[in-house]
Design a protein around this motif. Structure first.
Motif, mmCIF file in Angstrom:
data_model
loop_
_atom_site.group_PDB
_atom_site.id
_atom_site.type_symbol
_atom_site.label_atom_id
_atom_site.label_comp_id
_atom_site.label_asym_id
_atom_site.label_seq_id
_atom_site.Cartn_x
_atom_site.Cartn_y
_atom_site.Cartn_z
ATOM 1 N N GLY A 217 0.803 -1.211 0.000
ATOM 2 C CA GLY A 217 0.000 0.000 0.000
ATOM 3 C C GLY A 217 0.835 1.259 0.000
ATOM 4 N N PRO A 218 0.177 2.401 -0.029
ATOM 5 C CA PRO A 218 0.900 3.672 -0.150
ATOM 6 C C PRO A 218 1.684 4.072 1.084
ATOM 7 C CG PRO A 218 -1.455 4.060 0.139
ATOM 8 C CD PRO A 218 -1.281 2.588 -0.074
ATOM 9 N N GLY A 219 1.368 3.505 2.245
ATOM 10 C CA GLY A 219 2.081 3.872 3.474
ATOM 11 C C GLY A 219 1.594 5.195 4.029
ATOM 12 N N PRO A 220 2.514 6.045 4.550
ATOM 13 C CA PRO A 220 2.094 7.338 5.104
ATOM 14 C C PRO A 220 1.412 8.203 4.052
ATOM 15 C CG PRO A 220 4.339 6.811 5.767
ATOM 16 C CD PRO A 220 3.960 5.809 4.718
ATOM 17 N N LEU A 221 0.334 8.856 4.462
ATOM 18 C CA LEU A 221 -0.434 9.718 3.558
ATOM 19 C C LEU A 221 -0.622 11.076 4.228
ATOM 20 C CD1 LEU A 221 -3.151 7.106 2.605
ATOM 21 C CD2 LEU A 221 -1.426 7.994 1.036
#
Length: 539
Positions: A188-192
């Motif tokens: 997944g994208p991780g930190p957003l």
């Protein structure tokens, strides 16, 4: 050292871990919950409950108790925008508020969601409910390590005690030790977005709200940019602001200054209760299961907060898993049924994460239902919120005849059409002289729902042959055609799992309904190798 034995050990006593204990205990499965914190957290990380979550709590007899501790938002606004709280125009009910109110009063569910329910208030219901049902919850106790084999899981706790469990559930959050010990990677994208600070504070803000309630108020002025969140609707609130790189941090004096800037009154009295740093994240465990160990909630998936999807998805994980562990534990399903947990829940979590991320550029895609926003949702691939919360469809060996294609991305009443893999459609029906929901007729066992009395004999014979509990609920077609709304003819039937999911649908009665049911049950419960008992009178 004495080894304590328990069917299920749950690592993590937050909301999802407590919900898992409630659901398992409701199925008669003793559980031990261990939580590293000294007690329930007073700082709520989520406040929104979906109607689907409330349906699960309703089935446990907890709907009224949860609504009693919820903040009444039935006549309130959803999302408000203002320069300061003092300048907010609460008289102009915006589209966001209208959408929120509508979502609490539609006819797709029997459950009443009175309003927002901050996690610490929800936990105040779940904790005693779990204990009353026989679960043991131990705070200030951490799972240190574990090993597993074909017979179970052997765990070492921080107090030096040993626990032998049939299954281990990791409900220990985004930084899950259970997941780490299993070497399960994250996708997944991780930190957003930017790091944030969450300030829980007490203040009397009624002079500025005028008695109006709201879920969130976005504040934007030269002194503060943040989100004011209702906790109890009167004296407790949360202010989220971006963190910064200053060395001073966020001591109480600075927090009070930001709170006053958000309220728009330099003299307002505010008491800071706790301050937590956080950052929106989007991550998905590559696996939700390893042998006898399962991941639920944030240990399995972390979802950005917009949409209130994270907590509700975690509770649904626990609900899905609980009945399957119970079925295997009680001997009416084989262990192959447990394979369906990851097969069902991981795709749902992946879609939920995707939907939360798609909303981030424009929160109106979640909150509003104007024709312009509906069109914008369609262009962006965004599902309407109720479809995300309850409109998912499972594909696994525990469902026969699933169709993953949704007939609508907007109208939940069209999505819940009785298709196998979807949640049983809600209809108010007359049963034993009472007005009940079709969902209320689903108990802890598998349930055959039909209008045709001939299915009863077939169901009883199938249950006897397979040695499984199977309930038949007959609802005659009188003044409303509930069968049509579920995709049946009057002589058809559906098989419903304890999690309210349609697992098999027979549109009309076959020539041999007993054999049809036996075949369906054998596939769903992984009973293909089980020897059937002879049934009296069977040819």
């Amino acid at each position: 050292m004495t080894e304590h034995r328990v069917p299920v050990l749950i690592a993590g006593g937050g909301t999802v871990g407590l919900a898992a204990a409630v659901f398992l205990s409701g199925h008669g499965i003793p559980t031990l919950v261990v939580e590293a914190q000294p007690g329930p957290s007073p700082h709520p990380r989520a406040t929104g409950l979906s109607r689907r979550t409330m349906e699960m709590l309703r089935a446990e007899g907890l709907e009224d108790a949860v609504n009693a501790v919820s903040i009444d938002m039935r006549a309130g606004l959803g999302k408000v925008y203002a320069r300061t709280l003092a300048e907010a125009d609460f008289a102009a009910t915006d589209l966001a508020g209208t959408a929120a109110a509508t979502s609490r009063t539609d006819d797709s569910s029997p459950a009443l969601v009175r309003g927002t329910c901050p996690q610490h208030r929800l936990d105040s219901v779940l904790l005693p409910a779990a204990r009353e049902r026989g679960a043991v919850v131990r705070y200030s106790t951490r799972l240190e390590s574990f090993t597993q084999d074909d017979d179970g899981v052997r765990a070492v706790l921080s107090d030096g005690s040993l626990v032998r469990a049939d299954y281990l559930i990791g409900a220990d959050g985004a930084r899950s030790d259970v997941r780490g010990l299993l070497d399960i990677e994250l996708e997944g994208p991780g930190p957003l977005g930017t790091p944030m600070i969450s300030m829980l504070f007490r203040a009397d803000l009624t002079p500025y709200t005028g008695g109006r309630s709201f879920a969130t108020c976005t504040i934007e002025n030269p002194d503060v940019s943040g989100l004011l969140v209702t906790v109890d609707g009167s004296g407790e609130w949360i202010l989220h602001v971006p963190a910064d790189d200053s060395d001073g941090g966020f001591p109480d004096a600075r927090c009070v200054g930001l709170i006053r800037a958000a309220v728009g009154d330099p003299g307002v009295e505010a008491e800071v209760v706790s301050v937590l740093p956080w950052r929106p994240r989007g991550q998905l465990a590559e696996r939700f299961r390893s042998g006898r160990v399962f991941l639920v909630g944030d240990a399995a998936h972390t979802v950005p907060p917009l949409g209130a999807f994270g907590l509700n998805t975690g509770v649904a994980d626990a609900h899905n898993l609980a009945w399957k562990i119970a079925a295997v534990h009680h001997g009416w399903a084989e262990r192959g049924l447990l394979d369906s947990y990851e097969a069902e829940r991981r795709p749902v979590a992946a879609t939920t994460l995707e939907q939360a991320v798609l909303r981030l550029p424009d929160s109106r895609l979640h909150w509003e239902n104007s024709p312009e926003i509906v069109a914008a949702r369609r262009r962006a691939g965004v599902l309407n919120a109720p479809v995300v919360h309850v409109g998912y469809r499972y594909e696994s060996t525990a469902v026969i005849g699933s169709n993953p294609i949704l007939p609508s991305t907007e109208d939940i009443s069209l999505v819940l059409d009785g298709t196998p893999g979807s949640r049983l459609p809600h209809r108010w029906v007359s049963h034993d002289g009472e007005r009940v929901s079709t969902l209320d007729l689903v108990g802890k066992d598998l349930t055959v729902l039909t209008a045709d009395e001939d299915w009863a004999d077939a169901a009883h014979a199938a249950a006897d042959a397979l040695a499984i509990p199977l309930t038949v609920q007959r609802i005659p077609v009188v003044d409303s055609d509930w069968t049509g709304g579920i995709g049946l003819r009057p002589n058809g039937a559906v098989l419903i799992r304890p999690d309210h999911v349609v697992s098999w649908r027979m549109i009309d009665q076959p020539l041999d309904p007993r054999t049809a049911l036996i075949d369906a049950l054998s596939e769903i419960l992984s009973l293909d190798g089980r020897t059937m008992r002879p049934v009296a009178g069977a040819g």
